[in-house]
Design a protein around this motif. Structure first.
Motif, PDB file in Angstrom:
ATOM      1  N   HIS A 251     -37.756 -29.831 -13.965  1.00 44.01           N
ATOM      2  CA  HIS A 251     -37.588 -30.504 -13.188  1.00 44.01           C
ATOM      3  C   HIS A 251     -38.760 -30.903 -12.284  1.00 44.01           C
ATOM      4  CE1 HIS A 251     -37.593 -34.459 -10.383  1.00 44.01           C
ATOM      5  NE2 HIS A 251     -38.014 -32.946  -9.593  1.00 44.01           N
ATOM      6  N   VAL A 252     -39.867 -30.954 -12.529  1.00 40.12           N
ATOM      7  CA  VAL A 252     -40.813 -31.029 -11.744  1.00 40.12           C
ATOM      8  C   VAL A 252     -41.601 -32.782 -11.181  1.00 40.12           C
ATOM      9  CG1 VAL A 252     -42.791 -30.989 -13.756  1.00 40.12           C
ATOM     10  CG2 VAL A 252     -43.582 -30.164 -11.498  1.00 40.12           C
ATOM     11  N   ALA A 253     -42.280 -32.506 -10.124  1.00 42.61           N
ATOM     12  CA  ALA A 253     -42.625 -34.115  -9.843  1.00 42.61           C
ATOM     13  C   ALA A 253     -43.258 -33.636  -9.053  1.00 42.61           C
ATOM     14  CB  ALA A 253     -41.410 -34.297  -8.053  1.00 42.61           C
ATOM     15  N   VAL A 254     -44.745 -34.715  -8.700  1.00 49.13           N
ATOM     16  CA  VAL A 254     -45.641 -35.086  -8.576  1.00 49.13           C
ATOM     17  C   VAL A 254     -46.389 -36.128  -8.109  1.00 49.13           C
ATOM     18  CG1 VAL A 254     -46.342 -33.021 -10.722  1.00 49.13           C
ATOM     19  CG2 VAL A 254     -46.825 -35.969 -10.622  1.00 49.13           C
ATOM     20  N   PRO A 255     -47.265 -35.965  -7.259  1.00 51.47           N
ATOM     21  CA  PRO A 255     -47.809 -37.988  -6.627  1.00 51.47           C
ATOM     22  C   PRO A 255     -48.377 -38.750  -7.732  1.00 51.47           C
ATOM     23  CG  PRO A 255     -49.632 -36.109  -5.613  1.00 51.47           C
ATOM     24  CD  PRO A 255     -48.297 -35.217  -6.432  1.00 51.47           C
ATOM     25  N   THR A 256     -48.009 -39.770  -7.274  1.00 54.14           N
ATOM     26  CA  THR A 256     -49.088 -41.074  -7.831  1.00 54.14           C
ATOM     27  C   THR A 256     -49.453 -41.740  -6.885  1.00 54.14           C
ATOM     28  OG1 THR A 256     -49.347 -42.020 -10.619  1.00 54.14           O
ATOM     29  CG2 THR A 256     -47.859 -42.429  -9.292  1.00 54.14           C
ATOM     30  N   HIS A 257     -50.829 -42.246  -6.965  1.00 53.53           N
ATOM     31  CA  HIS A 257     -51.187 -43.271  -6.438  1.00 53.53           C
ATOM     32  C   HIS A 257     -50.906 -44.625  -7.469  1.00 53.53           C
ATOM     33  CE1 HIS A 257     -55.299 -42.967  -9.282  1.00 53.53           C
ATOM     34  NE2 HIS A 257     -55.042 -44.799  -9.107  1.00 53.53           N
ATOM     35  N   ASP A 258     -50.860 -44.808  -8.617  1.00 49.16           N
ATOM     36  CA  ASP A 258     -50.177 -45.757  -9.839  1.00 49.16           C
ATOM     37  C   ASP A 258     -49.430 -46.010 -10.515  1.00 49.16           C
ATOM     38  OD1 ASP A 258     -50.570 -47.822 -11.858  1.00 49.16           O
ATOM     39  OD2 ASP A 258     -52.508 -48.855 -10.195  1.00 49.16           O
ATOM     40  N   LEU A 259     -47.955 -45.920  -9.999  1.00 47.57           N
ATOM     41  CA  LEU A 259     -47.017 -45.902 -11.468  1.00 47.57           C
ATOM     42  C   LEU A 259     -47.281 -46.833 -12.348  1.00 47.57           C
ATOM     43  CD1 LEU A 259     -43.515 -47.166  -9.270  1.00 47.57           C
ATOM     44  CD2 LEU A 259     -44.697 -44.195  -9.893  1.00 47.57           C
ATOM     45  N   ASP A 260     -47.634 -48.036 -12.704  1.00 39.39           N
ATOM     46  CA  ASP A 260     -48.325 -48.574 -13.739  1.00 39.39           C
ATOM     47  C   ASP A 260     -49.359 -46.864 -14.618  1.00 39.39           C
ATOM     48  OD1 ASP A 260     -47.234 -50.081 -14.065  1.00 39.39           O
ATOM     49  OD2 ASP A 260     -48.200 -51.861 -12.994  1.00 39.39           O
ATOM     50  N   GLU A 261     -50.033 -47.279 -14.370  1.00 34.62           N
ATOM     51  CA  GLU A 261     -51.172 -46.164 -14.772  1.00 34.62           C
ATOM     52  C   GLU A 261     -50.549 -43.967 -15.426  1.00 34.62           C
ATOM     53  OE1 GLU A 261     -54.114 -44.861 -12.464  1.00 34.62           O
ATOM     54  OE2 GLU A 261     -55.556 -46.932 -12.599  1.00 34.62           O
ATOM     55  N   ALA A 262     -49.518 -43.858 -14.267  1.00 32.27           N
ATOM     56  CA  ALA A 262     -48.737 -43.033 -14.901  1.00 32.27           C
ATOM     57  C   ALA A 262     -47.848 -43.639 -15.952  1.00 32.27           C
ATOM     58  CB  ALA A 262     -47.675 -42.380 -13.504  1.00 32.27           C
ATOM     59  N   VAL A 263     -47.050 -44.381 -16.274  1.00 36.17           N
ATOM     60  CA  VAL A 263     -46.597 -44.881 -17.247  1.00 36.17           C
ATOM     61  C   VAL A 263     -47.879 -45.027 -18.461  1.00 36.17           C
ATOM     62  CG1 VAL A 263     -44.801 -46.557 -18.387  1.00 36.17           C
ATOM     63  CG2 VAL A 263     -44.788 -46.093 -16.654  1.00 36.17           C
ATOM     64  N   ARG A 264     -48.629 -45.471 -18.593  1.00 34.38           N
ATOM     65  CA  ARG A 264     -49.626 -45.326 -19.617  1.00 34.38           C
ATOM     66  C   ARG A 264     -50.427 -43.923 -20.300  1.00 34.38           C
ATOM     67  NH1 ARG A 264     -51.161 -50.382 -16.743  1.00 34.38           N
ATOM     68  NH2 ARG A 264     -52.967 -48.749 -15.692  1.00 34.38           N
ATOM     69  N   PHE A 265     -50.562 -43.116 -19.207  1.00 37.26           N
ATOM     70  CA  PHE A 265     -51.156 -42.563 -19.203  1.00 37.26           C
ATOM     71  C   PHE A 265     -50.563 -41.332 -20.588  1.00 37.26           C
ATOM     72  CE2 PHE A 265     -51.495 -37.594 -19.002  1.00 37.26           C
ATOM     73  CZ  PHE A 265     -52.471 -37.314 -19.092  1.00 37.26           C
ATOM     74  N   TYR A 266     -48.793 -41.119 -18.781  1.00 37.67           N
ATOM     75  CA  TYR A 266     -47.455 -40.021 -20.265  1.00 37.67           C
ATOM     76  C   TYR A 266     -47.350 -40.563 -21.017  1.00 37.67           C
ATOM     77  CZ  TYR A 266     -48.487 -37.341 -16.095  1.00 37.67           C
ATOM     78  OH  TYR A 266     -49.606 -36.612 -14.758  1.00 37.67           O
ATOM     79  N   VAL A 267     -46.543 -41.937 -21.345  1.00 37.33           N
ATOM     80  CA  VAL A 267     -45.665 -42.515 -22.249  1.00 37.33           C
ATOM     81  C   VAL A 267     -46.802 -43.309 -23.504  1.00 37.33           C
ATOM     82  CG1 VAL A 267     -44.980 -44.876 -23.394  1.00 37.33           C
ATOM     83  CG2 VAL A 267     -44.128 -42.840 -21.017  1.00 37.33           C
ATOM     84  N   PHE A 268     -47.598 -43.795 -23.495  1.00 48.97           N
ATOM     85  CA  PHE A 268     -48.761 -44.245 -24.196  1.00 48.97           C
ATOM     86  C   PHE A 268     -49.725 -43.245 -24.586  1.00 48.97           C
ATOM     87  CE2 PHE A 268     -47.527 -47.786 -22.236  1.00 48.97           C
ATOM     88  CZ  PHE A 268     -46.217 -48.552 -23.653  1.00 48.97           C
TER      89      PHE A 268
END
Length: 133
Positions: free
Chosen positions: A9-26
């Motif tokens: 398990h690793v946790a990191v900060p993000t400034h935008d959840l939608d951008e995180a989803v786009r990067f990691y998923v798509f």
């Protein structure tokens, strides 16, 4: 000891959840596991990555060291496929691909990527698979 059913398990900060989803998923092809108002959890190459909404904790500039995370591939073909994905999807590269420690037992290929919140990811593959860990 960790079994194959356990997940790192690793946790990191993000400034935008939608951008995180786009990067990691798509972008990288991770699987979306759960989403809440303040965080999103991914199946990241078989382990758990959580991006917490915390704009104040996001790095101003990405740097390779000391803080980064990623995957060390056992097989050269898997590293090559990742490089093709990075190129095809035009993911942000901080440095590489490159060969480090050339001519030594620790020789490996590496590439550093940057997510939309300046979290740095390193993907690598050692010539000698015994050095994967």
């Amino acid at each position: 000891m960790r079994s194959t059913h356990d997940a790192f398990h690793v946790a990191v900060p993000t400034h935008d959840l939608d951008e995180a989803v786009r990067f990691y998923v798509f972008g990288l092809g991770a699987k979306l596991a759960r989403r809440y108002d303040d965080r999103v959890t991914f199946d990241f190459f078989g382990d758990q990555l959580v991006c917490h909404l915390d704009p104040a904790a996001v790095a101003v500039e990405p740097v390779e060291y000391p803080r980064h995370f990623g995957v060390t591939f056992a097989r050269a073909e898997d590293f090559d496929r990742l490089l093709q994905l990075v190129e095809h999807r035009k993911l942000r590269v901080l440095s590489g691909p490159a060969t480090r420690f050339e001519g030594t037992a620790e020789q490996h290929r590496t590439v550093f990527l940057v997510d939309p919140s300046n979290n740095v990811l390193e993907f690598k593959q050692y010539d000698d698979p015994r050095l994967q860990y």
